[in-house]
Design a protein around this motif. Sequence first.
Motif, PDB file in Angstrom:
ATOM      1  N   ILE A  53      34.547 -18.859   6.766  1.00 35.78           N
ATOM      2  CA  ILE A  53      35.363 -17.906   7.523  1.00 35.78           C
ATOM      3  C   ILE A  53      34.416 -16.932   8.196  1.00 35.78           C
ATOM      4  O   ILE A  53      33.520 -16.386   7.547  1.00 35.78           O
ATOM      5  CB  ILE A  53      36.345 -17.157   6.602  1.00 35.78           C
ATOM      6  CG1 ILE A  53      37.349 -18.139   6.000  1.00 35.78           C
ATOM      7  CG2 ILE A  53      37.074 -16.050   7.364  1.00 35.78           C
ATOM      8  CD1 ILE A  53      38.300 -17.512   4.996  1.00 35.78           C
ATOM      9  N   LYS A  54      34.614 -16.694   9.481  1.00 40.84           N
ATOM     10  CA  LYS A  54      33.688 -15.883  10.264  1.00 40.84           C
ATOM     11  C   LYS A  54      34.394 -14.640  10.803  1.00 40.84           C
ATOM     12  O   LYS A  54      35.600 -14.651  11.032  1.00 40.84           O
ATOM     13  CB  LYS A  54      33.121 -16.697  11.435  1.00 40.84           C
ATOM     14  CG  LYS A  54      32.395 -17.961  11.002  1.00 40.84           C
ATOM     15  CD  LYS A  54      31.863 -18.732  12.185  1.00 40.84           C
ATOM     16  CE  LYS A  54      31.239 -20.057  11.741  1.00 40.84           C
ATOM     17  NZ  LYS A  54      30.155 -19.876  10.769  1.00 40.84           N
ATOM     18  N   PRO A  55      33.621 -13.563  11.039  1.00 35.28           N
ATOM     19  CA  PRO A  55      34.219 -12.365  11.648  1.00 35.28           C
ATOM     20  C   PRO A  55      34.571 -12.625  13.106  1.00 35.28           C
ATOM     21  O   PRO A  55      33.800 -13.267  13.837  1.00 35.28           O
ATOM     22  CB  PRO A  55      33.110 -11.314  11.529  1.00 35.28           C
ATOM     23  CG  PRO A  55      31.839 -12.101  11.453  1.00 35.28           C
ATOM     24  CD  PRO A  55      32.187 -13.393  10.761  1.00 35.28           C
ATOM     25  N   ILE A  56      35.729 -12.139  13.533  1.00 37.08           N
ATOM     26  CA  ILE A  56      36.158 -12.295  14.915  1.00 37.08           C
ATOM     27  C   ILE A  56      36.377 -10.884  15.495  1.00 37.08           C
ATOM     28  O   ILE A  56      37.447 -10.302  15.368  1.00 37.08           O
ATOM     29  CB  ILE A  56      37.457 -13.119  15.024  1.00 37.08           C
ATOM     30  CG1 ILE A  56      37.340 -14.433  14.253  1.00 37.08           C
ATOM     31  CG2 ILE A  56      37.781 -13.385  16.493  1.00 37.08           C
ATOM     32  CD1 ILE A  56      36.283 -15.374  14.763  1.00 37.08           C
ATOM     33  N   VAL A  57      35.322 -10.327  16.063  1.00 37.09           N
ATOM     34  CA  VAL A  57      35.375  -8.984  16.646  1.00 37.09           C
ATOM     35  C   VAL A  57      35.481  -9.128  18.158  1.00 37.09           C
ATOM     36  O   VAL A  57      34.553  -9.601  18.812  1.00 37.09           O
ATOM     37  CB  VAL A  57      34.135  -8.152  16.272  1.00 37.09           C
ATOM     38  CG1 VAL A  57      34.227  -6.754  16.891  1.00 37.09           C
ATOM     39  CG2 VAL A  57      33.986  -8.053  14.764  1.00 37.09           C
ATOM     40  N   HIS A  58      36.629  -8.718  18.706  1.00 37.95           N
ATOM     41  CA  HIS A  58      36.812  -8.808  20.150  1.00 37.95           C
ATOM     42  C   HIS A  58      36.087  -7.685  20.873  1.00 37.95           C
ATOM     43  O   HIS A  58      35.372  -7.918  21.857  1.00 37.95           O
ATOM     44  CB  HIS A  58      38.295  -8.765  20.503  1.00 37.95           C
ATOM     45  CG  HIS A  58      38.585  -8.892  21.970  1.00 37.95           C
ATOM     46  ND1 HIS A  58      38.542  -7.828  22.850  1.00 37.95           N
ATOM     47  CD2 HIS A  58      38.899  -9.964  22.732  1.00 37.95           C
ATOM     48  CE1 HIS A  58      38.834  -8.239  24.060  1.00 37.95           C
ATOM     49  NE2 HIS A  58      39.056  -9.534  24.016  1.00 37.95           N
ATOM     50  N   SER A  59      36.256  -6.452  20.394  1.00 36.43           N
ATOM     51  CA  SER A  59      35.652  -5.294  21.047  1.00 36.43           C
ATOM     52  C   SER A  59      35.341  -4.218  20.023  1.00 36.43           C
ATOM     53  O   SER A  59      36.025  -4.094  19.005  1.00 36.43           O
ATOM     54  CB  SER A  59      36.604  -4.693  22.097  1.00 36.43           C
ATOM     55  OG  SER A  59      36.867  -5.606  23.140  1.00 36.43           O
ATOM     56  N   ARG A  60      34.310  -3.438  20.324  1.00 43.14           N
ATOM     57  CA  ARG A  60      33.990  -2.264  19.522  1.00 43.14           C
ATOM     58  C   ARG A  60      33.851  -1.060  20.451  1.00 43.14           C
ATOM     59  O   ARG A  60      33.381  -1.191  21.586  1.00 43.14           O
ATOM     60  CB  ARG A  60      32.722  -2.488  18.699  1.00 43.14           C
ATOM     61  CG  ARG A  60      31.469  -2.709  19.528  1.00 43.14           C
ATOM     62  CD  ARG A  60      30.255  -2.949  18.656  1.00 43.14           C
ATOM     63  NE  ARG A  60      30.267  -4.278  18.053  1.00 43.14           N
ATOM     64  CZ  ARG A  60      29.355  -4.685  17.193  1.00 43.14           C
ATOM     65  NH1 ARG A  60      28.376  -3.878  16.803  1.00 43.14           N
ATOM     66  NH2 ARG A  60      29.409  -5.921  16.697  1.00 43.14           N
ATOM     67  N   PHE A  61      34.281   0.093  19.978  1.00 42.47           N
ATOM     68  CA  PHE A  61      34.240   1.328  20.756  1.00 42.47           C
ATOM     69  C   PHE A  61      33.631   2.431  19.904  1.00 42.47           C
ATOM     70  O   PHE A  61      33.904   2.519  18.705  1.00 42.47           O
ATOM     71  CB  PHE A  61      35.655   1.750  21.181  1.00 42.47           C
ATOM     72  CG  PHE A  61      36.349   0.783  22.086  1.00 42.47           C
ATOM     73  CD1 PHE A  61      36.231   0.869  23.460  1.00 42.47           C
ATOM     74  CD2 PHE A  61      37.142  -0.242  21.553  1.00 42.47           C
ATOM     75  CE1 PHE A  61      36.893  -0.028  24.298  1.00 42.47           C
ATOM     76  CE2 PHE A  61      37.800  -1.133  22.378  1.00 42.47           C
ATOM     77  CZ  PHE A  61      37.675  -1.031  23.759  1.00 42.47           C
ATOM     78  N   ALA A  62      32.814   3.284  20.519  1.00 41.60           N
ATOM     79  CA  ALA A  62      32.279   4.451  19.822  1.00 41.60           C
ATOM     80  C   ALA A  62      33.426   5.432  19.595  1.00 41.60           C
ATOM     81  O   ALA A  62      34.017   5.939  20.548  1.00 41.60           O
ATOM     82  CB  ALA A  62      31.172   5.101  20.647  1.00 41.60           C
ATOM     83  N   ALA A  63      33.749   5.687  18.329  1.00 43.33           N
ATOM     84  CA  ALA A  63      34.941   6.470  17.998  1.00 43.33           C
ATOM     85  C   ALA A  63      34.925   7.849  18.634  1.00 43.33           C
ATOM     86  O   ALA A  63      35.932   8.316  19.171  1.00 43.33           O
ATOM     87  CB  ALA A  63      35.070   6.604  16.483  1.00 43.33           C
ATOM     88  N   ALA A  64      33.782   8.527  18.570  1.00 49.84           N
ATOM     89  CA  ALA A  64      33.700   9.905  19.054  1.00 49.84           C
ATOM     90  C   ALA A  64      33.139   9.986  20.466  1.00 49.84           C
ATOM     91  O   ALA A  64      32.673  11.040  20.893  1.00 49.84           O
ATOM     92  CB  ALA A  64      32.848  10.729  18.094  1.00 49.84           C
ATOM     93  N   GLY A  65      33.175   8.885  21.198  1.00 55.37           N
ATOM     94  CA  GLY A  65      32.640   8.876  22.553  1.00 55.37           C
ATOM     95  C   GLY A  65      33.548   9.587  23.539  1.00 55.37           C
ATOM     96  O   GLY A  65      34.643  10.034  23.217  1.00 55.37           O
ATOM     97  N   GLU A  66      33.073   9.689  24.757  1.00 55.71           N
ATOM     98  CA  GLU A  66      33.849  10.273  25.853  1.00 55.71           C
ATOM     99  C   GLU A  66      33.920   9.254  26.978  1.00 55.71           C
ATOM    100  O   GLU A  66      32.877   8.801  27.460  1.00 55.71           O
ATOM    101  CB  GLU A  66      33.200  11.574  26.342  1.00 55.71           C
ATOM    102  CG  GLU A  66      33.257  12.714  25.334  1.00 55.71           C
ATOM    103  CD  GLU A  66      34.673  13.207  25.066  1.00 55.71           C
ATOM    104  OE1 GLU A  66      35.542  12.938  25.910  1.00 55.71           O
ATOM    105  OE2 GLU A  66      34.890  13.838  24.022  1.00 55.71           O
TER     106      GLU A  66
END
Length: 332
Positions: free
Chosen positions: A295-308
């Motif tokens: 079973i593999k990780p399926i990460v579509h997108s990541r965002f910097a939580a505290a970004g602007e």
Amino acid sequence: MKAIEISSFGAPEVLRVAERPAPVAGEGELLIRVAASGVNRPDVLQRTGNYPVPPGASDLPGLEVAGEIVAGDAKALAAAGFAIGDHVCALVAGGGYAELCTAPVAQCLPVPRGWSDVDAATLPETFFTVWSNVFERGRLQKGETLLIQGGSSGIGVTAIQIAKALGATVIVTAGSDDKCEACLKLGADHAINYRTADFAEEARRLTGGKGVDVILDMVAGSYVARELDCLAEDGRLVIIAVQGGVKAEINAGLVLRRRLTITGSTLRPRPVAFKGAIAKALREKVWPLLESGAIKPIVHSRFAAAGEPSGAAQAHTLMESNQHIGKIVLTW
């Protein structure tokens, strides 16, 4: 600590970066320095005022995190085999959109070998949900057929991989040919574009008229009657969300004749002991599959939580667009 608050109920823009006091781990809890927070559909419902926070839970959104243990109940940590400095992922009842988050030790699992904290942040909410509903409530067995509504969602990609790894045949529905193709690449045996085909007719056809054994449903509403129609004898329908509405008209005679089961659950308000039992089952039966690469990780997108602009707002906008395949993650 920095955290993401819901400033008022509304559109994604109501998610704001704020300063909050650091939480303190209580009895049976640990404190995690969060590296990544998973984004889930219930977070969107909470933001819009449609998912009340359980009593005693943080008002901050976020139901799953991964990161480093920085403090905690020493006795509970030792009993679970954890130590300060270990990396874990955790299911929480709220507070996950923050740099620091407390979690019951029983609801924590080690970050699987070979997985990053970002990868591990995709695990708790969907894996706890799928295990509890598909394998415990739905009693899916090796050799049976599972129909997953919304196969490209975070829940969907999790259910595909676990069910296939444990020997089931998997049929999914998705809203585009591209999403269907993605589900097939993840291991689904068949994928139905629900915009161009009747999923109930296709499910019966694909099973030679027998029907499917278990259905994992995130839609409800008008789907329920059609789902009952494509269940096999002794089939089980498990409802975990009601995106299509809370009311359904069904053929009760069909339920009687085929000995069908209609069930469902919500995970967030359940007690720690219940969630801890799921964690134990996952560690025994599913974690080896993660560490082996089955079973593999399926990460579509990541965002910097505290970004602007707010990474959380961007993540929720993507979630509501339904354009993602797999999980969306906030990083800290």
